[in-house]
Design a protein around this motif. Structure first.
Motif, short mmCIF file in Angstrom:
data_model
loop_
_atom_site.label_atom_id
_atom_site.label_comp_id
_atom_site.label_asym_id
_atom_site.label_seq_id
_atom_site.Cartn_x
_atom_site.Cartn_y
_atom_site.Cartn_z
N UNK A 35 100.85 11.54 29.64
CA UNK A 35 99.69 12.00 30.38
C UNK A 35 98.84 12.81 29.42
N UNK A 36 97.60 12.38 29.22
CA UNK A 36 96.67 13.08 28.35
C UNK A 36 95.67 13.81 29.24
N UNK A 37 95.63 15.12 29.12
CA UNK A 37 94.76 15.95 29.96
C UNK A 37 93.76 16.69 29.09
N UNK A 38 92.48 16.57 29.44
CA UNK A 38 91.41 17.32 28.77
C UNK A 38 90.92 18.39 29.73
N UNK A 39 90.82 19.61 29.25
CA UNK A 39 90.41 20.73 30.09
C UNK A 39 89.15 21.37 29.54
N UNK A 40 88.20 21.61 30.42
CA UNK A 40 87.05 22.48 30.15
C UNK A 40 87.25 23.67 31.08
N UNK A 41 87.55 24.80 30.49
CA UNK A 41 87.92 25.99 31.25
C UNK A 41 86.65 26.72 31.71
N UNK A 42 86.71 27.27 32.90
CA UNK A 42 85.59 28.04 33.43
C UNK A 42 85.34 29.27 32.54
N UNK A 43 84.08 29.65 32.38
CA UNK A 43 83.76 30.81 31.54
C UNK A 43 84.56 32.04 31.97
N UNK A 78 83.08 18.96 23.77
CA UNK A 78 82.97 20.18 24.57
C UNK A 78 84.25 20.57 25.31
N UNK A 79 85.37 19.88 25.10
CA UNK A 79 86.61 20.29 25.76
C UNK A 79 87.16 21.56 25.11
N UNK A 80 87.95 22.30 25.87
CA UNK A 80 88.60 23.50 25.35
C UNK A 80 90.02 23.23 24.88
N UNK A 81 90.78 22.48 25.69
CA UNK A 81 92.18 22.20 25.39
C UNK A 81 92.51 20.77 25.76
N UNK A 82 93.43 20.18 25.01
CA UNK A 82 94.00 18.87 25.33
C UNK A 82 95.51 19.06 25.36
N UNK A 83 96.14 18.51 26.38
CA UNK A 83 97.59 18.52 26.48
C UNK A 83 98.07 17.07 26.56
#
Length: 143
Positions: A35-43, A78-83
């Motif tokens: 499972x590849x997850x891309x996260x854009x975290x809220x400010x 523009x992503x913050x983290x990938x898991x």
């Protein structure tokens, strides 16, 4: 200073990932799934997001379940983290949920709502892998 730390973290992740995911799929009929997850975290929610995820990662570690490999954004998109994590079986997921409940962590729909307080957007993709390109050729040529 921030760029130096970012480069160090990125280099560490680049070196650790092949070791963590090294395996052969040639003997398996069904290739492993990830499972590849891309996260854009809220400010303003980055630290809280990471702590929330770390609590869940600690459960996987405690239970001996496969853990996600995390990547932190350095430059580019523009992503913050990938898991990237192996897909859990139903039994592994139940084991994980039971342990989370025992530690007072949310699961299921409530966990999903709680998670969204940290996120501006995210995507999850299920993929075959990790595997070598030779394994992929074998996979597409297997009836």
């Amino acid at each position: 200073m921030r760029h130096v730390i970012g480069k160090f973290v990125w280099l560490g992740l680049m070196l650790a990932t092949p070791v963590a995911f090294a395996q052969s799929t040639s003997a398996a009929k069904e290739p492993p799934r990830a499972v590849i997850s891309l996260y854009r975290v809220a400010p303003g929610k980055h630290e809280a997001f990471l702590k929330w995820m770390a609590d869940r990662d600690a459960i996987d570690k405690q239970l001996g379940l496969p853990r996600a490999q995390w990547y932190a954004h350095f430059q580019g998109d523009s992503w913050d983290y990938v898991a990237i994590a192996p897909e859990l079986s139903a039994a592994q997921q139940k084991k994980e949920d039971d342990a989370a409940k025992a530690k007072g962590l949310t699961t299921g729909a409530k966990s999903s709502i709680e998670f969204r307080q940290f996120i501006a957007s995210h995507t999850d993709t299920v993929a075959f892998g990790p595997m070598s390109v030779s394994d992929m050729v074998t996979l597409i040529n297997t009836p």
